[in-house]
Design a protein around this motif. Structure first.
Motif, PDB file in Angstrom:
ATOM      1  N   LEU A 135       0.828  -1.211   0.000  1.00 42.55           N
ATOM      2  CA  LEU A 135       0.000   0.000   0.000  1.00 42.55           C
ATOM      3  C   LEU A 135       0.859   1.256   0.000  1.00 42.55           C
ATOM      4  N   GLY A 136       2.155   1.064  -0.150  1.00 41.70           N
ATOM      5  CA  GLY A 136       3.061   2.209  -0.089  1.00 41.70           C
ATOM      6  C   GLY A 136       3.441   2.509   1.349  1.00 41.70           C
ATOM      7  N   HIS A 137       4.342   3.464   1.499  1.00 45.18           N
ATOM      8  CA  HIS A 137       4.851   3.809   2.833  1.00 45.18           C
ATOM      9  C   HIS A 137       3.876   4.710   3.571  1.00 45.18           C
ATOM     10  N   ALA A 138       3.819   4.503   4.880  1.00 40.94           N
ATOM     11  CA  ALA A 138       3.013   5.348   5.773  1.00 40.94           C
ATOM     12  C   ALA A 138       1.557   5.444   5.299  1.00 40.94           C
ATOM     13  N   HIS A 139       0.969   4.299   4.956  1.00 43.08           N
ATOM     14  CA  HIS A 139      -0.438   4.311   4.535  1.00 43.08           C
ATOM     15  C   HIS A 139      -1.308   4.796   5.698  1.00 43.08           C
ATOM     16  N   PRO A 140      -2.116   5.830   5.495  1.00 42.56           N
ATOM     17  CA  PRO A 140      -2.841   6.438   6.617  1.00 42.56           C
ATOM     18  C   PRO A 140      -3.759   5.449   7.356  1.00 42.56           C
ATOM     19  N   GLY A 171      -1.785  -8.827  -9.243  1.00 41.88           N
ATOM     20  CA  GLY A 171      -3.020  -8.336  -9.856  1.00 41.88           C
ATOM     21  C   GLY A 171      -4.251  -9.168  -9.527  1.00 41.88           C
ATOM     22  N   LYS A 172      -4.055 -10.240  -8.742  1.00 40.45           N
ATOM     23  CA  LYS A 172      -5.167 -10.955  -8.095  1.00 40.45           C
ATOM     24  C   LYS A 172      -4.763 -11.036  -6.629  1.00 40.45           C
ATOM     25  N   HIS A 173      -5.737 -11.307  -5.751  1.00 41.12           N
ATOM     26  CA  HIS A 173      -5.330 -11.311  -4.346  1.00 41.12           C
ATOM     27  C   HIS A 173      -4.232 -12.354  -4.113  1.00 41.12           C
ATOM     28  N   PHE A 174      -4.455 -13.562  -4.674  1.00 38.26           N
ATOM     29  CA  PHE A 174      -3.394 -14.578  -4.674  1.00 38.26           C
ATOM     30  C   PHE A 174      -3.184 -15.034  -6.114  1.00 38.26           C
ATOM     31  N   ALA A 175      -1.943 -15.366  -6.452  1.00 28.33           N
ATOM     32  CA  ALA A 175      -1.613 -15.646  -7.850  1.00 28.33           C
ATOM     33  C   ALA A 175      -2.325 -16.889  -8.365  1.00 28.33           C
ATOM     34  N   TYR A 176      -2.595 -17.894  -7.501  1.00 27.28           N
ATOM     35  CA  TYR A 176      -3.258 -19.111  -7.985  1.00 27.28           C
ATOM     36  C   TYR A 176      -4.662 -18.806  -8.483  1.00 27.28           C
ATOM     37  N   GLN A 177      -5.220 -17.650  -8.094  1.00 30.35           N
ATOM     38  CA  GLN A 177      -6.556 -17.290  -8.557  1.00 30.35           C
ATOM     39  C   GLN A 177      -6.555 -16.977 -10.058  1.00 30.35           C
ATOM     40  N   VAL A 204      -7.285  -1.627  -4.834  1.00 35.58           N
ATOM     41  CA  VAL A 204      -5.822  -1.602  -4.988  1.00 35.58           C
ATOM     42  C   VAL A 204      -5.327  -2.794  -5.809  1.00 35.58           C
ATOM     43  N   VAL A 205      -5.922  -3.968  -5.613  1.00 32.51           N
ATOM     44  CA  VAL A 205      -5.474  -5.158  -6.347  1.00 32.51           C
ATOM     45  C   VAL A 205      -5.747  -4.973  -7.849  1.00 32.51           C
ATOM     46  N   ASP A 206      -6.915  -4.436  -8.160  1.00 29.37           N
ATOM     47  CA  ASP A 206      -7.233  -4.175  -9.573  1.00 29.37           C
ATOM     48  C   ASP A 206      -6.280  -3.145 -10.156  1.00 29.37           C
ATOM     49  N   ASN A 207      -5.943  -2.160  -9.349  1.00 28.35           N
ATOM     50  CA  ASN A 207      -4.982  -1.141  -9.806  1.00 28.35           C
ATOM     51  C   ASN A 207      -3.637  -1.784 -10.156  1.00 28.35           C
ATOM     52  N   ALA A 208      -3.224  -2.757  -9.338  1.00 21.15           N
ATOM     53  CA  ALA A 208      -1.941  -3.436  -9.596  1.00 21.15           C
ATOM     54  C   ALA A 208      -1.971  -4.127 -10.956  1.00 21.15           C
ATOM     55  N   ALA A 209      -3.112  -4.736 -11.287  1.00 16.94           N
ATOM     56  CA  ALA A 209      -3.233  -5.419 -12.582  1.00 16.94           C
ATOM     57  C   ALA A 209      -3.108  -4.411 -13.728  1.00 16.94           C
ATOM     58  N   ARG A 261      14.384  -6.389 -10.709  1.00 15.64           N
ATOM     59  CA  ARG A 261      13.174  -6.951 -10.098  1.00 15.64           C
ATOM     60  C   ARG A 261      12.347  -5.801  -9.543  1.00 15.64           C
ATOM     61  N   LEU A 262      11.271  -5.460 -10.223  1.00 12.40           N
ATOM     62  CA  LEU A 262      10.445  -4.322  -9.831  1.00 12.40           C
ATOM     63  C   LEU A 262       9.265  -4.774  -8.989  1.00 12.40           C
ATOM     64  N   LEU A 263       9.149  -4.191  -7.797  1.00  8.43           N
ATOM     65  CA  LEU A 263       8.082  -4.527  -6.862  1.00  8.43           C
ATOM     66  C   LEU A 263       7.506  -3.245  -6.264  1.00  8.43           C
ATOM     67  N   PRO A 264       7.026  -2.339  -7.123  1.00  8.38           N
ATOM     68  CA  PRO A 264       6.566  -1.044  -6.597  1.00  8.38           C
ATOM     69  C   PRO A 264       5.263  -1.204  -5.811  1.00  8.38           C
ATOM     70  N   PRO A 265       4.870  -0.175  -5.064  1.00  6.37           N
ATOM     71  CA  PRO A 265       3.591  -0.249  -4.347  1.00  6.37           C
ATOM     72  C   PRO A 265       2.439  -0.487  -5.317  1.00  6.37           C
ATOM     73  N   LEU A 266       1.441  -1.224  -4.845  1.00  7.11           N
ATOM     74  CA  LEU A 266       0.288  -1.570  -5.681  1.00  7.11           C
ATOM     75  C   LEU A 266      -0.628  -0.366  -5.884  1.00  7.11           C
ATOM     76  N   THR A 267      -0.350   0.700  -5.161  1.00  4.30           N
ATOM     77  CA  THR A 267      -1.157   1.926  -5.222  1.00  4.30           C
ATOM     78  C   THR A 267      -0.617   2.910  -6.257  1.00  4.30           C
ATOM     79  N   LEU A 268       0.398   2.496  -6.994  1.00  4.67           N
ATOM     80  CA  LEU A 268       1.038   3.377  -7.972  1.00  4.67           C
ATOM     81  C   LEU A 268      -0.009   4.031  -8.884  1.00  4.67           C
ATOM     82  N   THR A 269       0.122   5.327  -9.123  1.00  3.26           N
ATOM     83  CA  THR A 269      -0.794   6.007 -10.050  1.00  3.26           C
ATOM     84  C   THR A 269      -0.288   5.830 -11.481  1.00  3.26           C
TER      85      THR A 269
END
Ligand SMILES: *Cc1c(COP(=O)(O)O)cnc(C)c1O
Length: 406
Positions: free
Chosen positions: A53-58, A236-242, A306-311, A371-379
């Protein structure tokens, strides 16, 4: 005059288990970290896939502060309503049936390995054996480093733990061969995408998990999926096996579960559901009110788009890299916001410092895989900035390496 802590030598009292970069951060906000001099960095690491969710998520910050001022820890001698709620919520989102909470990924996998052994003994197999993969990573405890497919991680720690056989990742035929010759197999332990070894995907993508499900069913083995890195929305799914439309028997997860608060979980379904009974497993700190509150707040935010945003952002970033870097022989693989950018050089290790100096934090794994693992909240704007800045760095790097014409 004060000297910044990153320019002082690291004290010898700290065990030198890490080759640390000479920078320390004092503050974070979303995808951004700030060092002691106020310099701003685009963080594509998220604390190694932890702060989804990124750093310091409120929302998470408020939940932790409130719970810390209310009740931190009571132990598993007593009921913990927040732990019960988290089990319910995680089972609902994953399709699994039961959860056990620990504090890290390695612990979550230790529980999985113990479950495999109980399962084997229940079937009358005296030497229950788990199939694991080359280039895998499962942790640093003795059992999990044995399961890990990396000689460097095992070196010096023999005798290793019995009961593992290794096959190449992405090779169903190799598993069939083991099945034909080894009657002691009880489980397969696999990462949906191999993370630590540089974001390696199977040729069939998540279809590989479907094939593994089928082979485990046919042989009456447990399918144990390590989603410590791929879980909690990363792909981009809650768990990858989905993505594969299957359910594992055992699921381990940790990174991303508490957005930086240390918590891990092992979930079971199907034939693994009834294996643990009172006294079989435990941990003092597992599933504290504080940890579970942090994880519940994280889950709330993940489920809020947020998960959909990651996808969506993952597709955008991969497409962007293919457009900008494809002509330079750079390959891209991954899913969601777990992306490998593979450079046509023997080593890209020096890119880490070059990028950091330019204000971008990244990880290079397996010598030449960013290896890119940015926050899933990326705009969308941040995604485009990430692609533009890293592409420029890569092109300059390839020119300096003489791989492409200057
Ligand atoms: C990070 C990781 C682990 C180990 O987790 P720790 O919390 O460091 O013990 C295990 N498996 C995978 C796939 C990981 O990425």
């Amino acid at each position: 005059m004060t000297t910044s802590s990153s320019s002082r030598p690291i004290p010898g009292t700290l065990m030198p288990t890490y080759a640390r970069q000479p920078v320390a951060f004092v503050r974070g906000e979303g995808a951004w970290l700030f060092d002691e001099d106020g310099k701003r960095y685009l963080d594509t690491t998220s604390g190694i896939a932890v702060c989804g969710l990124g750093h310091a998520h409120p929302g998470v910050a408020a939940a932790i502060a409130d719970q810390a001022a209310t009740l931190v820890h009571t132990s598993n001698l007593y009921r913990i309503p927040l732990q019960e709620e988290l089990a319910e919520r995680l089972c609902a989102v994953s399709g699994m049936s039961r959860a056990f909470f620990g504090n890290s990924g390695a612990e979550a996998n230790e529980a999985a390995i113990k479950l495999a052994r109980l399962y084997g003994h229940k079937k009358g197999i005296a030497l229950p054996t788990v199939i694991v993969m080359e280039n895998s990573f499962h942790g640093r405890t003795l059992a999990t480093l044995t399961a890990t497919g990396n000689a460097k991680i095992q070196e010096g720690f023999g005798p290793l733990v019995e009961g593992f056989v290794r096959v190449p990742f992405d090779d169903i035929e190799a598993i069939e061969q083991v099945a034909a010759s080894n009657p002691n197999i009880v489980a397969v332990l696999v990462e949906p995408i191999q993370g630590e070894s540089g974001v390696r995907t199977a040729t069939k993508g998540f279809g590989y998990l479907k094939d593994l499900r089928e082979i485990c069913d046919r042989h009456d083995w447990l399918l144990m999926i390590d989603e410590i890195q791929t879980g909690n929305g990363r792909t981009g799914k809650h768990f990858a096996y989905q993505h594969a439309g299957i359910l594992p028997d055992v699921l381990s997860t940790a990174k991303g579960l508490g957005n930086g608060f240390p918590i891990g979980a092992t979930l079971v379904a199907g034939k693994a559901t009834e294996l643990f009974s009172p006294g079989k497993h435990g941990t003092t700190y597992g599933g504290t009110p504080l940890g579970c509150r942090a994880a519940l707040a994280t889950l709330d935010a993940l489920l809020d788009g947020v998960v959909d945003n990651a996808a969506v952002m993952g597709e955008r970033i991969m497409q962007g890299f293919r457009e900008r870097l494809g002509a330079y022989g750079v390959c891209v693989e991954g899913a969601g916001l777990m992306i490998g950018v593979i450079l046509p050089v023997a080593s890209a290790a020096s890119l880490v410092a070059l990028a950091r100096e330019a204000g971008v934090l990244l990880i290079v794994s397996a010598e030449h895989r960013i290896r890119l693992l940015p926050p899933l909240t990326l705009t969308a704007a941040e995604s485009d900035e990430l692609v533009a800045r890293i592409s420029d760095l890569v092109v300059d790097f390839l020119k300096a390496e003489g791989v492409v014409a200057a």
